[in-house]
Design a protein around this motif. Structure first.
Motif, mmCIF file in Angstrom:
data_model
loop_
_atom_site.group_PDB
_atom_site.id
_atom_site.type_symbol
_atom_site.label_atom_id
_atom_site.label_comp_id
_atom_site.label_asym_id
_atom_site.label_seq_id
_atom_site.Cartn_x
_atom_site.Cartn_y
_atom_site.Cartn_z
ATOM 1 N N LEU A 187 33.096 28.778 39.279
ATOM 2 C CA LEU A 187 34.548 29.242 39.118
ATOM 3 C C LEU A 187 34.650 30.455 40.268
ATOM 4 N N PRO A 188 34.480 30.163 41.548
ATOM 5 C CA PRO A 188 34.307 31.474 42.318
ATOM 6 C C PRO A 188 35.670 32.255 42.415
ATOM 7 N N ASP A 189 36.510 31.638 42.285
ATOM 8 C CA ASP A 189 38.014 32.348 42.349
ATOM 9 C C ASP A 189 38.262 33.382 41.151
ATOM 10 N N VAL A 190 37.823 32.861 39.995
ATOM 11 C CA VAL A 190 37.815 33.596 38.800
ATOM 12 C C VAL A 190 36.873 34.868 38.973
ATOM 13 N N ASN B 200 46.823 26.169 37.540
ATOM 14 C CA ASN B 200 48.347 26.439 37.323
ATOM 15 C C ASN B 200 48.678 27.203 36.407
ATOM 16 N N ILE B 201 47.501 27.382 35.195
ATOM 17 C CA ILE B 201 47.713 28.657 34.155
ATOM 18 C C ILE B 201 47.330 29.914 35.015
ATOM 19 N N ALA B 202 46.388 29.885 35.803
ATOM 20 C CA ALA B 202 46.186 31.341 36.187
ATOM 21 C C ALA B 202 47.158 31.639 37.323
ATOM 22 N N ILE B 203 47.913 30.859 38.057
ATOM 23 C CA ILE B 203 48.989 31.326 39.040
ATOM 24 C C ILE B 203 50.083 31.709 38.253
ATOM 25 N N GLN B 204 50.708 31.177 36.870
ATOM 26 C CA GLN B 204 51.701 31.614 36.346
ATOM 27 C C GLN B 204 51.258 32.889 35.553
ATOM 28 N N THR C 138 39.645 34.760 29.744
ATOM 29 C CA THR C 138 40.193 33.761 29.098
ATOM 30 C C THR C 138 40.256 32.444 30.053
ATOM 31 N N LEU C 139 40.150 32.621 31.420
ATOM 32 C CA LEU C 139 40.073 31.194 32.099
ATOM 33 C C LEU C 139 38.612 30.734 32.481
ATOM 34 N N ARG D 37 45.536 27.612 46.549
ATOM 35 C CA ARG D 37 44.507 26.836 47.454
ATOM 36 C C ARG D 37 43.628 25.960 46.951
ATOM 37 N N ARG D 38 42.982 26.251 45.651
ATOM 38 C CA ARG D 38 42.118 25.816 45.050
ATOM 39 C C ARG D 38 42.507 24.497 44.327
#
Length: 325
Positions: free
Chosen positions: A218-221, A91-95, A183-184, A248-249
């Motif tokens: 953390l594959p998406d990061v 949710n943090i990453a999306i925003q 950061t993530l 999707r994650r």
């Protein structure tokens, strides 16, 4: 630089105040003054609202007044024991990606993305993420064509992109994305690998850390950081595919339930714990009062019983002394 809170006397609204001593930049424009010029260019609604900027009475400080937001991610992260779950991280990453997309579309590069510069709103906007503190921002039009000009570390070196730490390039859009990726990683894992490394050896340490090691689990990061490092100086990130990956994650990609952040859940749990403790304390007090009442009743019953026994006995006549002969 001084950060304060205050109240608007006309509206009674709580505000955030930034003050910068004019003597810190006697020959040029202060960061606060530049930030005041930049604010009107920021997108509406999901960026802090500028209420006033200028010099204070007496001209000793450059001042910036904005609406007061909620806590920063840095503070919320500490509140959650230095770790966020996957839904909260997504949710943090999306925003954050949505905010960077809007910011970069305006030709503005933040240059200091980190947990303390990401804050949540307050009140009805408590679930809205904001990017704050634009004192180190640059306009792309001002640095266009400066790709080969060494830029060095702008902002906090801890979250700076690797090439900036190497002092090999001017910061651009791609570097905001890389700082977000770092950061993530920290928000998910509790620390970056070079946290405890002496400042003189940070570059050496960072060059030894591979993306696989940095982003394990953390594959998406990892995908985000790879994308950031693949961009050219003038390119803006491809935000939408990145946003979709994080959507999707999430455990329930299409449901609003996933917008319940860890700190909201933690606050609810702590409130429940306090309520349960209060109820347990009240129950203990009730039990103690009942025990006291029972003891007092027992003592009173024994007293009454003795009194009744005493009332039922006839008083024996007085014994006469035998007369001495």
């Amino acid at each position: 630089m001084t950060q304060l809170q205050g109240t608007d006397k006309e509206t009674n609204q709580r505000v955030a105040i930034k003050l910068e001593d004019i003597y810190t930049t006697p020959m040029g424009q202060s960061a606060t003054e530049f930030e005041g010029e930049l604010y009107p260019q920021l997108p509406n609604n999901t960026f802090p609202e500028l209420l006033w900027t200028g010099k204070t009475k007496g001209g000793l400080y450059d001042a910036l007044v904005t609406d007061l937001l909620g806590p920063s991610l840095q503070n919320l992260w500490v509140y959650c024991d230095n770790s966020f779950g996957m839904d909260t991280l997504c949710n943090i990453a999306i925003q954050a990606l949505q905010r960077l997309k809007a910011l970069h579309r305006k030709g503005i590069i933040h240059n200091d993305i980190k947990p303390s510069n990401l804050a949540m709103g307050s009140g009805t906007k408590g679930n809205t993420l904001y990017i704050i503190d634009y004192g180190l921002a640059t306009r792309y039009e001002d640095i266009q064509g400066w790709e080969k000009v060494p830029g060095g570390v702008t902002g906090t070196a801890h979250y700076a992109p690797l090439e900036a730490v190497r002092d090999k390039r001017m910061r651009s859009y791609r570097d905001d994305l890389e700082s977000l990726g770092l950061t993530l990683v920290e928000l998910a894992k509790g620390a970056l690998p070079w946290d405890a490394t002496p400042s003189g050896k940070v570059l050496e340490h960072r060059e030894r850390v591979t993306l696989d090691e940095l982003c394990a689990g953390l594959p998406d990061v990892k995908f985000l950081l790879e994308h950031a490092r693949s961009l050219r100086f003038e390119q803006q990130p491809n935000y939408d595919p990145l946003i979709r990956r994080f959507q999707r994650r999430r455990s329930e990609p299409g449901k609003g339930k996933t917008w319940v952040f860890d700190w909201v859940r933690r606050r609810y749990e702590r409130m429940q714990e306090k309520m349960e403790k209060r109820e347990a304390d009240m129950e203990m007090e009730r039990q103690a009062q009942m025990e006291i009442g029972e003891r007092e009743a027992h003592v009173e019953n024994r007293r009454r019983s003795r009194d009744e026994e005493d009332d039922g006995e006839e008083e024996a006549p007085p014994r006469r002394r035998r007369r001495q002969e």
